[in-house]
Design a protein around this motif. Sequence first.
Motif, PDB file in Angstrom:
ATOM      1  N   LYS A  71       0.835  -1.209   0.000  1.00  0.00           N
ATOM      2  CA  LYS A  71       0.000   0.000   0.000  1.00  0.00           C
ATOM      3  C   LYS A  71       0.871   1.261   0.000  1.00  0.00           C
ATOM      4  N   LYS A  72       1.895   1.266   0.860  1.00  0.00           N
ATOM      5  CA  LYS A  72       2.769   2.438   0.966  1.00  0.00           C
ATOM      6  C   LYS A  72       3.571   2.641  -0.314  1.00  0.00           C
ATOM      7  N   MET A  73       4.006   1.553  -0.941  1.00  0.00           N
ATOM      8  CA  MET A  73       4.751   1.665  -2.194  1.00  0.00           C
ATOM      9  C   MET A  73       3.890   2.282  -3.284  1.00  0.00           C
ATOM     10  N   GLU A  74       2.655   1.863  -3.333  1.00  0.00           N
ATOM     11  CA  GLU A  74       1.744   2.386  -4.352  1.00  0.00           C
ATOM     12  C   GLU A  74       1.521   3.885  -4.177  1.00  0.00           C
ATOM     13  N   GLU A  75       1.499   4.342  -2.924  1.00  0.00           N
ATOM     14  CA  GLU A  75       1.223   5.745  -2.619  1.00  0.00           C
ATOM     15  C   GLU A  75       2.457   6.636  -2.715  1.00  0.00           C
ATOM     16  N   SER A  76       3.650   6.033  -2.730  1.00  0.00           N
ATOM     17  CA  SER A  76       4.892   6.800  -2.645  1.00  0.00           C
ATOM     18  C   SER A  76       5.463   7.122  -4.023  1.00  0.00           C
ATOM     19  N   ASP A  77       6.266   8.185  -4.051  1.00  0.00           N
ATOM     20  CA  ASP A  77       6.923   8.613  -5.288  1.00  0.00           C
ATOM     21  C   ASP A  77       8.355   8.101  -5.381  1.00  0.00           C
ATOM     22  N   GLY A  78       8.927   7.684  -4.262  1.00  0.00           N
ATOM     23  CA  GLY A  78      10.285   7.173  -4.221  1.00  0.00           C
ATOM     24  C   GLY A  78      10.425   6.128  -3.126  1.00  0.00           C
ATOM     25  N   LEU A  79      11.521   5.377  -3.175  1.00  0.00           N
ATOM     26  CA  LEU A  79      11.721   4.259  -2.243  1.00  0.00           C
ATOM     27  C   LEU A  79      13.169   4.200  -1.808  1.00  0.00           C
ATOM     28  N   ILE A  80      13.394   4.021  -0.499  1.00  0.00           N
ATOM     29  CA  ILE A  80      14.725   3.757   0.036  1.00  0.00           C
ATOM     30  C   ILE A  80      14.623   2.549   0.962  1.00  0.00           C
ATOM     31  N   VAL A  81      15.439   1.541   0.697  1.00  0.00           N
ATOM     32  CA  VAL A  81      15.434   0.310   1.489  1.00  0.00           C
ATOM     33  C   VAL A  81      16.730   0.224   2.278  1.00  0.00           C
ATOM     34  N   GLY A  82      16.623   0.110   3.590  1.00  0.00           N
ATOM     35  CA  GLY A  82      17.795  -0.020   4.445  1.00  0.00           C
ATOM     36  C   GLY A  82      17.858  -1.396   5.072  1.00  0.00           C
ATOM     37  N   SER A  83      19.072  -1.924   5.188  1.00  0.00           N
ATOM     38  CA  SER A  83      19.231  -3.242   5.786  1.00  0.00           C
ATOM     39  C   SER A  83      20.520  -3.318   6.593  1.00  0.00           C
ATOM     40  N   PRO A  84      20.486  -4.056   7.703  1.00  0.00           N
ATOM     41  CA  PRO A  84      21.748  -4.429   8.334  1.00  0.00           C
ATOM     42  C   PRO A  84      22.436  -5.477   7.470  1.00  0.00           C
ATOM     43  N   VAL A  85      23.723  -5.679   7.697  1.00  0.00           N
ATOM     44  CA  VAL A  85      24.479  -6.667   6.930  1.00  0.00           C
ATOM     45  C   VAL A  85      24.544  -7.968   7.713  1.00  0.00           C
ATOM     46  N   TYR A  86      24.034  -9.041   7.087  1.00  0.00           N
ATOM     47  CA  TYR A  86      24.113 -10.381   7.666  1.00  0.00           C
ATOM     48  C   TYR A  86      24.921 -11.249   6.704  1.00  0.00           C
ATOM     49  N   TYR A  87      26.081 -11.690   7.130  1.00  0.00           N
ATOM     50  CA  TYR A  87      26.922 -12.547   6.278  1.00  0.00           C
ATOM     51  C   TYR A  87      27.098 -11.947   4.880  1.00  0.00           C
ATOM     52  N   ALA A  88      27.471 -10.664   4.851  1.00  0.00           N
ATOM     53  CA  ALA A  88      27.748  -9.934   3.609  1.00  0.00           C
ATOM     54  C   ALA A  88      26.531  -9.820   2.697  1.00  0.00           C
ATOM     55  N   ALA A 115      16.745   3.743  -3.791  1.00  0.00           N
ATOM     56  CA  ALA A 115      18.114   3.628  -3.299  1.00  0.00           C
ATOM     57  C   ALA A 115      18.166   2.585  -2.196  1.00  0.00           C
ATOM     58  N   ALA A 116      19.353   2.007  -2.021  1.00  0.00           N
ATOM     59  CA  ALA A 116      19.593   1.034  -0.958  1.00  0.00           C
ATOM     60  C   ALA A 116      20.593   1.611   0.035  1.00  0.00           C
ATOM     61  N   VAL A 117      20.399   1.284   1.310  1.00  0.00           N
ATOM     62  CA  VAL A 117      21.298   1.702   2.386  1.00  0.00           C
ATOM     63  C   VAL A 117      21.703   0.459   3.171  1.00  0.00           C
ATOM     64  N   ALA A 118      22.992   0.350   3.476  1.00  0.00           N
ATOM     65  CA  ALA A 118      23.478  -0.780   4.270  1.00  0.00           C
ATOM     66  C   ALA A 118      24.149  -0.266   5.538  1.00  0.00           C
ATOM     67  N   VAL A 119      23.885  -0.945   6.645  1.00  0.00           N
ATOM     68  CA  VAL A 119      24.501  -0.606   7.924  1.00  0.00           C
ATOM     69  C   VAL A 119      25.252  -1.837   8.418  1.00  0.00           C
ATOM     70  N   CYS A 120      26.541  -1.654   8.734  1.00  0.00           N
ATOM     71  CA  CYS A 120      27.346  -2.821   9.102  1.00  0.00           C
ATOM     72  C   CYS A 120      28.316  -2.490  10.225  1.00  0.00           C
ATOM     73  N   ARG A 121      28.848  -3.550  10.819  1.00  0.00           N
ATOM     74  CA  ARG A 121      29.911  -3.381  11.803  1.00  0.00           C
ATOM     75  C   ARG A 121      31.214  -3.027  11.105  1.00  0.00           C
ATOM     76  N   ARG A 122      31.513  -3.776   9.991  1.00  0.00           N
ATOM     77  CA  ARG A 122      32.808  -3.586   9.351  1.00  0.00           C
ATOM     78  C   ARG A 122      32.781  -3.832   7.843  1.00  0.00           C
ATOM     79  N   GLY A 123      32.295  -5.000   7.379  1.00  0.00           N
ATOM     80  CA  GLY A 123      32.359  -5.344   5.963  1.00  0.00           C
ATOM     81  C   GLY A 123      31.038  -5.894   5.447  1.00  0.00           C
ATOM     82  N   GLY A 124      30.985  -6.116   4.129  1.00  0.00           N
ATOM     83  CA  GLY A 124      29.808  -6.699   3.496  1.00  0.00           C
ATOM     84  C   GLY A 124      28.775  -5.706   3.028  1.00  0.00           C
ATOM     85  N   ALA A 125      29.043  -4.411   3.251  1.00  0.00           N
ATOM     86  CA  ALA A 125      28.029  -3.408   2.939  1.00  0.00           C
ATOM     87  C   ALA A 125      27.822  -3.242   1.435  1.00  0.00           C
ATOM     88  N   THR A 126      28.910  -3.233   0.653  1.00  0.00           N
ATOM     89  CA  THR A 126      28.732  -3.010  -0.791  1.00  0.00           C
ATOM     90  C   THR A 126      28.031  -4.200  -1.439  1.00  0.00           C
TER      91      THR A 126
END
Length: 204
Positions: A71-88, A115-126
């Motif tokens: 529902k929110k995607m249908e109503e929105s004009d843009g999207l940003i997805v954020g995730s923690p890093v699990y095993y790269a 756009a995508a956003v990654a949050v990590c301790r050290r590696g695997g973000a890209t």
Amino acid sequence: MKVLLINGSPHKKGNTFLALSEIGKTLEKEGVDFDIVSIGTKTIPGCIACNKCSELGYCMFEDEIYSLVRKKMEESDGLIVGSPVYYAGPNGSLCALLDRVFYSCSRFLAYKPAAAVAVCRRGGATATIDRLNKYFTIMNMPVVSSQYWNIAYGQKPGEVMQDLEGLQTMRTLARNMVWMLKNLQKKEELLLEKESPVRMNFIR
């Protein structure tokens, strides 16, 4: 204009949420509304390739988080997805949700900046960003960039607020999203004629 921010972490107020909140504050300053939806800790079914969504127009599981994000995607004009890093890579529950949302909701995703956003301790973000970007690039969605890869660092709750460069990257991403949204406001006049999709497997 409104941007949907998906917090792909089970921690509702963790580092991924804080990074997305930095984006949200900048969007708000630029006059763009936003919603942050957290996927939470409940089990999220994955796609079972039943193809029922092609008949129904929505995923047959239709669980609460799927219905809300759809529902929110249908109503929105843009999207940003954020995730923690699990095993790269991104959180598996987030990918289970995105597989179903993107497969069943393609008709209202094309040409929305993402756009995508990654949050990590050290590696695997890209690697995480690369995985998430693949959802956008198969749906004709322009990918919004920043001054650096969209990464913020932090392990313990709140540590991301010490990553001053990461926070600046989030703010720049938000401003670039606003710039793209404003330039796409007349998108109906700019859309090119699309060919009918050609779908093949490798034996025919």
